[in-house]
Design a protein around this motif. Structure first.
Motif, PDB file in Angstrom:
ATOM      1  N   GLU A 188       1.156  -1.104   0.105  1.00 27.73           N
ATOM      2  CA  GLU A 188       0.061   0.048  -0.179  1.00 27.73           C
ATOM      3  C   GLU A 188       0.856   1.204   0.066  1.00 27.73           C
ATOM      4  O   GLU A 188       0.572   2.241  -0.646  1.00 27.73           O
ATOM      5  CB  GLU A 188      -0.758  -0.117   1.218  1.00 27.73           C
ATOM      6  N   VAL A 189       2.009   1.349   0.825  1.00 32.16           N
ATOM      7  CA  VAL A 189       3.037   2.562   0.898  1.00 32.16           C
ATOM      8  C   VAL A 189       3.448   2.445  -0.393  1.00 32.16           C
ATOM      9  O   VAL A 189       3.843   3.619  -0.970  1.00 32.16           O
ATOM     10  CB  VAL A 189       3.910   2.269   1.804  1.00 32.16           C
ATOM     11  N   LEU A 190       3.918   1.572  -1.160  1.00 32.25           N
ATOM     12  CA  LEU A 190       4.705   1.599  -2.319  1.00 32.25           C
ATOM     13  C   LEU A 190       3.860   2.162  -3.336  1.00 32.25           C
ATOM     14  O   LEU A 190       4.152   3.018  -4.159  1.00 32.25           O
ATOM     15  CB  LEU A 190       5.298   0.177  -2.937  1.00 32.25           C
ATOM     16  N   ALA A 191       2.749   1.844  -3.233  1.00 35.44           N
ATOM     17  CA  ALA A 191       1.476   2.130  -4.383  1.00 35.44           C
ATOM     18  C   ALA A 191       1.408   3.946  -4.311  1.00 35.44           C
ATOM     19  O   ALA A 191       1.297   4.451  -5.324  1.00 35.44           O
ATOM     20  CB  ALA A 191       0.288   1.743  -4.208  1.00 35.44           C
ATOM     21  N   LYS A 192       1.666   4.337  -3.127  1.00 35.92           N
ATOM     22  CA  LYS A 192       1.529   5.779  -2.984  1.00 35.92           C
ATOM     23  C   LYS A 192       2.953   6.596  -3.096  1.00 35.92           C
ATOM     24  O   LYS A 192       2.703   7.888  -3.278  1.00 35.92           O
ATOM     25  CB  LYS A 192       0.998   6.124  -1.484  1.00 35.92           C
ATOM     26  N   VAL A 193       3.966   5.975  -3.191  1.00 38.62           N
ATOM     27  CA  VAL A 193       5.259   6.558  -3.163  1.00 38.62           C
ATOM     28  C   VAL A 193       5.485   7.442  -4.546  1.00 38.62           C
ATOM     29  O   VAL A 193       5.271   6.484  -5.409  1.00 38.62           O
ATOM     30  CB  VAL A 193       6.383   5.654  -2.693  1.00 38.62           C
ATOM     31  N   PRO A 194       5.934   8.586  -4.658  1.00 38.31           N
ATOM     32  CA  PRO A 194       5.754   9.103  -6.055  1.00 38.31           C
ATOM     33  C   PRO A 194       6.906   8.465  -6.916  1.00 38.31           C
ATOM     34  O   PRO A 194       7.901   8.056  -6.154  1.00 38.31           O
ATOM     35  CB  PRO A 194       6.212  10.706  -5.582  1.00 38.31           C
ATOM     36  N   LEU A 195       6.919   8.341  -8.137  1.00 37.46           N
ATOM     37  CA  LEU A 195       7.727   7.782  -8.597  1.00 37.46           C
ATOM     38  C   LEU A 195       9.189   8.206  -8.779  1.00 37.46           C
ATOM     39  O   LEU A 195      10.139   7.637  -9.118  1.00 37.46           O
ATOM     40  CB  LEU A 195       7.147   7.669 -10.285  1.00 37.46           C
ATOM     41  N   ASP A 196       9.173   9.740  -8.444  1.00 37.05           N
ATOM     42  CA  ASP A 196      10.611  10.316  -8.323  1.00 37.05           C
ATOM     43  C   ASP A 196      11.049  10.050  -7.137  1.00 37.05           C
ATOM     44  O   ASP A 196      12.251  10.465  -6.976  1.00 37.05           O
ATOM     45  CB  ASP A 196      10.441  11.544  -8.900  1.00 37.05           C
ATOM     46  N   ARG A 197      10.640   9.192  -6.317  1.00 34.94           N
ATOM     47  CA  ARG A 197      11.206   8.863  -4.887  1.00 34.94           C
ATOM     48  C   ARG A 197      11.322   7.605  -4.521  1.00 34.94           C
ATOM     49  O   ARG A 197      11.520   7.068  -3.372  1.00 34.94           O
ATOM     50  CB  ARG A 197      10.255   9.678  -3.803  1.00 34.94           C
ATOM     51  N   LEU A 198      11.165   6.871  -5.736  1.00 34.51           N
ATOM     52  CA  LEU A 198      10.950   5.361  -5.228  1.00 34.51           C
ATOM     53  C   LEU A 198      12.413   4.468  -5.666  1.00 34.51           C
ATOM     54  O   LEU A 198      13.007   4.925  -6.543  1.00 34.51           O
ATOM     55  CB  LEU A 198       9.865   4.649  -6.328  1.00 34.51           C
ATOM     56  N   MET A 199      12.609   3.657  -4.812  1.00 41.49           N
ATOM     57  CA  MET A 199      13.988   2.954  -5.068  1.00 41.49           C
ATOM     58  C   MET A 199      13.866   1.394  -4.853  1.00 41.49           C
ATOM     59  O   MET A 199      12.619   1.068  -4.055  1.00 41.49           O
ATOM     60  CB  MET A 199      15.321   3.374  -4.345  1.00 41.49           C
ATOM     61  N   ILE A 200      14.448   0.357  -5.324  1.00 39.66           N
ATOM     62  CA  ILE A 200      14.300  -0.988  -5.225  1.00 39.66           C
ATOM     63  C   ILE A 200      15.786  -1.477  -4.732  1.00 39.66           C
ATOM     64  O   ILE A 200      16.637  -1.028  -4.721  1.00 39.66           O
ATOM     65  CB  ILE A 200      13.994  -1.649  -6.257  1.00 39.66           C
ATOM     66  N   GLU A 201      15.641  -2.747  -4.022  1.00 42.45           N
ATOM     67  CA  GLU A 201      16.936  -3.259  -3.516  1.00 42.45           C
ATOM     68  C   GLU A 201      16.568  -4.585  -2.969  1.00 42.45           C
ATOM     69  O   GLU A 201      15.486  -5.232  -3.192  1.00 42.45           O
ATOM     70  CB  GLU A 201      17.202  -2.427  -2.069  1.00 42.45           C
ATOM     71  N   THR A 202      17.785  -5.274  -2.686  1.00 42.43           N
ATOM     72  CA  THR A 202      17.759  -7.000  -2.298  1.00 42.43           C
ATOM     73  C   THR A 202      17.983  -6.835  -0.760  1.00 42.43           C
ATOM     74  O   THR A 202      17.228  -7.952  -0.072  1.00 42.43           O
ATOM     75  CB  THR A 202      18.589  -7.610  -3.108  1.00 42.43           C
ATOM     76  N   ASP A 203      19.094  -6.025  -0.066  1.00 40.95           N
ATOM     77  CA  ASP A 203      19.378  -6.399   1.266  1.00 40.95           C
ATOM     78  C   ASP A 203      19.947  -7.731   1.208  1.00 40.95           C
ATOM     79  O   ASP A 203      20.063  -8.430   2.459  1.00 40.95           O
ATOM     80  CB  ASP A 203      18.171  -6.150   2.089  1.00 40.95           C
ATOM     81  N   CYS A 204      20.543  -8.295   0.175  1.00 37.25           N
ATOM     82  CA  CYS A 204      20.874  -9.657   0.107  1.00 37.25           C
ATOM     83  C   CYS A 204      22.018  -9.689   1.327  1.00 37.25           C
ATOM     84  O   CYS A 204      22.700  -8.600   1.503  1.00 37.25           O
ATOM     85  CB  CYS A 204      21.352 -10.019  -1.008  1.00 37.25           C
ATOM     86  N   PRO A 205      22.531 -10.860   1.581  1.00 36.74           N
ATOM     87  CA  PRO A 205      21.762 -11.955   1.695  1.00 36.74           C
ATOM     88  C   PRO A 205      20.355 -12.463   2.338  1.00 36.74           C
ATOM     89  O   PRO A 205      19.754 -13.297   2.477  1.00 36.74           O
ATOM     90  CB  PRO A 205      22.754 -13.061   2.071  1.00 36.74           C
ATOM     91  N   TYR A 206      19.703 -11.409   2.950  1.00 38.59           N
ATOM     92  CA  TYR A 206      18.336 -11.364   3.669  1.00 38.59           C
ATOM     93  C   TYR A 206      17.468 -11.182   2.803  1.00 38.59           C
ATOM     94  O   TYR A 206      17.442 -10.582   1.853  1.00 38.59           O
ATOM     95  CB  TYR A 206      18.709 -10.449   4.886  1.00 38.59           C
ATOM     96  N   LEU A 207      16.122 -11.410   3.301  1.00 36.48           N
ATOM     97  CA  LEU A 207      14.788 -11.013   2.878  1.00 36.48           C
ATOM     98  C   LEU A 207      14.888 -11.344   1.176  1.00 36.48           C
ATOM     99  O   LEU A 207      14.383 -10.437   0.437  1.00 36.48           O
ATOM    100  CB  LEU A 207      14.597  -9.487   2.976  1.00 36.48           C
ATOM    101  N   ALA A 208      15.032 -12.525   0.878  1.00 39.79           N
ATOM    102  CA  ALA A 208      14.933 -12.812  -0.516  1.00 39.79           C
ATOM    103  C   ALA A 208      13.529 -12.973  -0.866  1.00 39.79           C
ATOM    104  O   ALA A 208      12.418 -13.398  -0.100  1.00 39.79           O
ATOM    105  CB  ALA A 208      15.324 -14.326  -0.732  1.00 39.79           C
ATOM    106  N   PRO A 209      13.291 -12.447  -2.282  1.00 41.33           N
ATOM    107  CA  PRO A 209      11.634 -12.187  -2.648  1.00 41.33           C
ATOM    108  C   PRO A 209      11.290 -13.722  -2.931  1.00 41.33           C
ATOM    109  O   PRO A 209      11.823 -14.765  -3.252  1.00 41.33           O
ATOM    110  CB  PRO A 209      11.921 -11.405  -3.905  1.00 41.33           C
ATOM    111  N   GLU A 210       9.886 -13.737  -3.230  1.00 42.16           N
ATOM    112  CA  GLU A 210       9.328 -14.833  -3.946  1.00 42.16           C
ATOM    113  C   GLU A 210       9.799 -14.888  -5.349  1.00 42.16           C
ATOM    114  O   GLU A 210      10.146 -13.771  -5.883  1.00 42.16           O
ATOM    115  CB  GLU A 210       7.670 -14.838  -4.026  1.00 42.16           C
ATOM    116  N   PRO A 211      10.162 -16.171  -5.826  1.00 44.31           N
ATOM    117  CA  PRO A 211      10.050 -17.246  -5.373  1.00 44.31           C
ATOM    118  C   PRO A 211      11.104 -18.059  -4.370  1.00 44.31           C
ATOM    119  O   PRO A 211      11.037 -19.336  -4.478  1.00 44.31           O
ATOM    120  CB  PRO A 211       9.809 -18.189  -6.590  1.00 44.31           C
TER     121      PRO A 211
END
Length: 259
Positions: A188-211
């Motif tokens: 819900e928060v990601l949906a509201k964050v302005p596109l010019d303020r959004l970043m993505i990450e892994t934090d690897c080796p932690y918090l692996a995404p699906e699948p």
């Protein structure tokens, strides 16, 4: 430009195949990685990685969980190393009320001192915030962190907290949890964050995404975070990748000399 804005490639969990992990990231289209050194052990190894690979950058700081271990001269050491050409931020720094390893008052003082350090150096900051939303926002305000800005790493707070951070010149970054089916609030928060303020990450080796949830994470898996973010935003994947990449370059003031 696909960028993993927060990784721990120098983690011991990669000791057996680190270069293979980096190769897989490149094959997956990851063009840049920001690796995080957060204590006496990982700051040197992070700088070593950044020196060895042109597309890897470094952020260095003192993690709140390790605040109790900070010794006289450590912050001066970080300040001297932060002048390295590959260092793009101070971090990860902040507060962690989940792990009971460092007293809150010690965490607060170490956090304040590192915000001041970042302001002296003119570097953005990478914020670690676990179960400490109100205090993180308060200390950022009191220490005038908006002068340098930075990124709220692996954001887990509410939209109200996110708005306060956005108002202080911070980007909001999301990782593997936005791919989880039960991760209602981050989505819900990601949906509201302005596109010019959004970043993505892994934090690897932690918090692996699906699948890969529950397994070791790695930078190549940032593609799954990008796909989830694009779906949540209802936009084209390549546009999402381009925008988040540009945001990361802007946040860390990295010149786009693609390697």
């Amino acid at each position: 430009m696909l960028i993993d804005s927060h990784a721990h490639l120098d983690s011991r969990k990669f000791d057996g195949d680190r270069e293979e992990v980096i190769r897989r990231a490149r094959e997956a289209g990851v063009e840049k990685i920001v690796n995080i050194g957060f204590n006496r052990e990982t700051i040197p190894t992070t700088l070593e990685l950044a020196e060895r690979h042109p597309f890897i950058y470094a952020a260095i700081g003192w993690h709140p969980v390790d605040s109790i271990d900070l010794r006289e001269g450590d912050l001066e050491w970080i300040e001297s190393l932060a002048k390295h050409e590959k260092v793009v931020a101070i971090g990860e720094i902040g507060l962690d009320y989940h792990w009971d390893t460092s007293p809150k008052e010690v965490q607060h003082q170490v956090f304040r001192e590192q915000i001041r350090l970042a302001r002296r150096l003119g570097l953005p900051i990478v914020i670690h915030n676990r179960d400490a939303h109100e205090d993180v926002v308060r200390l950022l305000r009191e220490e005038r962190a908006s002068e340098v800005g930075g990124v709220m790493h692996c954001f887990s707070g509410s939209w109200e907290i996110a708005k306060m951070c956005l108002d202080m010149n911070f980007y909001i970054s999301f990782g593997g949890p936005v791919t989880f089916k039960n991760a209602r609030v981050p989505k819900e928060v990601l949906a509201k964050v302005p596109l010019d303020r959004l970043m993505i990450e892994t934090d690897c080796p932690y918090l692996a995404p699906e699948p890969y949830r529950g397994k070791r994470n790695e930078p190549a898996y940032v593609t799954h975070v990008a796909e989830a973010a694009a779906q949540i935003k209802g936009m084209d994947l390549q546009e999402l990748v381009f925008l988040t990449g540009q945001n990361t370059l802007n946040c860390f003031r990295i010149r786009d000399n693609s390697v």
